[in-house]
Enzyme design. Structure first.
Site, PDB file in Angstrom:
ATOM      1  N   ASP A  24       0.835  -1.197   0.000  1.00 24.30           N
ATOM      2  CA  ASP A  24       0.000   0.000   0.000  1.00 24.30           C
ATOM      3  C   ASP A  24       0.876   1.256   0.000  1.00 24.30           C
ATOM      4  OD1 ASP A  24      -2.263   1.543   0.049  1.00 24.30           O
ATOM      5  OD2 ASP A  24      -2.745   1.186   2.154  1.00 24.30           O
ATOM      6  N   ASN A  72     -10.640  -2.999  -6.408  1.00 23.62           N
ATOM      7  CA  ASN A  72      -9.826  -2.047  -7.170  1.00 23.62           C
ATOM      8  C   ASN A  72     -10.409  -1.723  -8.553  1.00 23.62           C
ATOM      9  OD1 ASN A  72      -6.613  -3.237  -5.872  1.00 23.62           O
ATOM     10  ND2 ASN A  72      -7.894  -1.529  -5.177  1.00 23.62           N
TER      11      ASN A  72
HETATM   12  C1  FPP Z   1      -1.872   0.216  -3.259  1.00 22.20           C
HETATM   13  O1  FPP Z   1      -1.434   1.535  -3.343  1.00 22.20           O
HETATM   14  C2  FPP Z   1      -1.353  -0.566  -4.359  1.00 22.20           C
HETATM   15  C3  FPP Z   1      -2.119  -1.155  -5.301  1.00 22.20           C
HETATM   16  C4  FPP Z   1      -3.588  -1.099  -5.316  1.00 22.20           C
HETATM   17  C5  FPP Z   1      -1.532  -1.883  -6.420  1.00 22.20           C
HETATM   18  C6  FPP Z   1      -0.300  -2.687  -6.133  1.00 22.20           C
HETATM   19  C7  FPP Z   1       0.433  -2.795  -7.401  1.00 22.20           C
HETATM   20  C8  FPP Z   1       1.765  -2.829  -7.533  1.00 22.20           C
HETATM   21  C9  FPP Z   1       2.672  -2.877  -6.397  1.00 22.20           C
HETATM   22  C10 FPP Z   1       2.419  -2.782  -8.867  1.00 22.20           C
HETATM   23  C11 FPP Z   1       2.076  -3.866  -9.806  1.00 22.20           C
HETATM   24  C12 FPP Z   1       2.233  -5.212  -9.243  1.00 22.20           C
HETATM   25  C13 FPP Z   1       2.798  -6.246  -9.897  1.00 22.20           C
HETATM   26  C14 FPP Z   1       2.793  -7.581  -9.271  1.00 22.20           C
HETATM   27  C15 FPP Z   1       3.451  -6.103 -11.180  1.00 22.20           C
HETATM   28  P1  FPP Z   1      -2.501   2.688  -3.525  1.00 22.20           P
HETATM   29  O2  FPP Z   1      -2.588   2.997  -4.967  1.00 22.20           O
HETATM   30  O3  FPP Z   1      -3.801   2.315  -2.897  1.00 22.20           O
HETATM   31  O4  FPP Z   1      -1.780   3.836  -2.753  1.00 22.20           O
HETATM   32  P2  FPP Z   1      -2.456   5.014  -1.906  1.00 22.20           P
HETATM   33  O5  FPP Z   1      -3.219   4.366  -0.789  1.00 22.20           O
HETATM   34  O6  FPP Z   1      -1.264   5.789  -1.421  1.00 22.20           O
HETATM   35  O7  FPP Z   1      -3.326   5.781  -2.832  1.00 22.20           O
END
Ligand code: FPP
Length: 246
Positions: A24, A72
Site C-alpha cells: 500500500d 480495485n
Molecule cells: C496500493 O497503493 C497498491 C495497489 C492497489 C496496487 C499494487 C500494485 C503494484 C505494487 C504494482 C504492480 C504489481 C505487480 C505484481 C506487477 P494505492 O494505490 O492504494 O496507494 P495510496 O493508498 O497511497 O493511494
C-alpha cells in the site's frame, strides 16, 4: 490453506514460513513527488522485484503479495488499465528474474474477470516457473476474501446437493480445500505498508492466527531491509493460538 493441528504455543515465534504483504502507498508516494499515480505503481512493481529477491535471500519459503483486489475495479479506468499493463509486463518480462530467484509463481484470484491475454500469460508463467523450488511467490490479482469464502461455501453446497458429501462431514479441512489458496500454508506474518492498519478483505480465513505488522514505509520505498525488520518484529511475538503461552 492448511488447517493442520496448530503448533504448540511457544515463548517466541520462530522463522516465518509464509509472509503475506498488503502493498500500500503507491499513490501517496507519487503524490508526494507531484507525479501521476501510475508512477507510484511503476515504482511499486520495482519494489515487488526487490522484495521477491530479498525474501529468497532471507530464506522465506512462501511470499504472497496483494496486487489487485476485486474492489480495485472501482478506481478510474486509466488507473485500472495502468495496473493491468504493469501486471502484463511483469508476467512477460520477469520470468528470467523469477528463474534466477528459484521462484515458483502462482496467481491467486478470480481469473474470469481478467483479460484473456492476461489469463494466458498467467498460465504460461505458472507453467514455466513450476519447477522452481526456492520460494513460492503468490500474487493475488482480482482477489477478494469474502467472495472466495462464498465461492467455497457454494461449491460445498453443490457437492452436498449432488450427494458427493454430507453436510455433517464438512470441517475446516474440507472448507480450506475449496479456497483459492488450497494447498498453501497459512501466513505466519502479514505486513501492510504505508501506515494503514486494515486487512482490506485479504486472506480473512487464512490470517486467523497470523501476526500482523504495520509499517509506515510506502510500498515503493519498501525493500529487503524493511522485510528483515518485520521478520525481526515477528520473532519477538509470542504466538499462543488461543492457549496461554509459556
Ligand atoms: C496500493 O497503493 C497498491 C495497489 C492497489 C496496487 C499494487 C500494485 C503494484 C505494487 C504494482 C504492480 C504489481 C505487480 C505484481 C506487477 P494505492 O494505490 O492504494 O496507494 P495510496 O493508498 O497511497 O493511494
Amino acid at each position: 490453506m492448511s488447517t493442520a493441528p496448530l503448533p504448540a504455543a511457544s515463548g517466541g515465534a520462530s522463522e516465518p514460513h509464509h509472509v503475506a504483504i498488503i502493498m500500500d502507498g503507491n499513490g501517496r508516494w507519487a503524490k508526494a513527488r507531484g507525479l501521476p499515480r501510475v508512477a507510484g505503481h511503476r515504482r511499486g512493481a520495482d519494489a515487488v522485484r526487490r522484495v521477491v529477491r530479498g525474501a529468497g535471500e532471507l530464506g522465506i519459503p512462501v511470499l504472497t503479495l496483494f496486487a489487485f483486489s476485486t474492489e480495485n475495479w472501482a478506481r478510474p479506468p486509466d488507473e485500472v488499465s495502468d495496473l493491468m499493463g504493469l501486471l502484463r509486463h511483469y508476467l512477460r518480462s520477469e520470468l528470467d528474474e523469477l528463474r534466477k530467484n528459484g521462484a515458483r509463481l502462482r496467481v491467486i484470484g478470480n481469473r474470469e474477470g481478467l483479460a484473456p491475454d492476461i489469463v494466458r500469460d498467467i498460465a504460461e508463467a505458472e507453467k514455466l516457473t513450476q519447477g522452481n523450488n526456492r520460494i513460492d511467490v503468490n500474487i493475488c490479482v482480482n482477489y477478494g476474501s469474502r467472495a472466495e469464502i462464498v465461492r467455497a461455501a457454494r461449491a460445498l453446497a453443490q457437492r452436498v446437493a449432488a450427494g458427493e458429501l454430507t453436510a455433517d462431514s464438512i470441517d475446516e479441512n474440507t472448507f480450506e480445500r475449496e479456497l483459492l489458496t488450497a494447498g498453501v500454508p497459512d501466513p505466519d506474518l502479514l505486513i501492510r505498508t504505508s501506515g494503514e492498519q486494515r486487512i482490506s478483505n485479504f486472506l480473512l480465513w487464512q490470517c486467523a492466527y497470523s501476526e500482523l505488522v504495520f509499517v509506515d514505509t510506502l510500498w515503493p520505498d519498501f525493500g529487503k531491509e524493511h522485510l528483515e525488520q518485520a521478520v525481526a518484529e515477528f520473532r519477538r511475538r509470542e504466538r499462543r493460538y488461543g492457549g496461554v503461552g509459556s
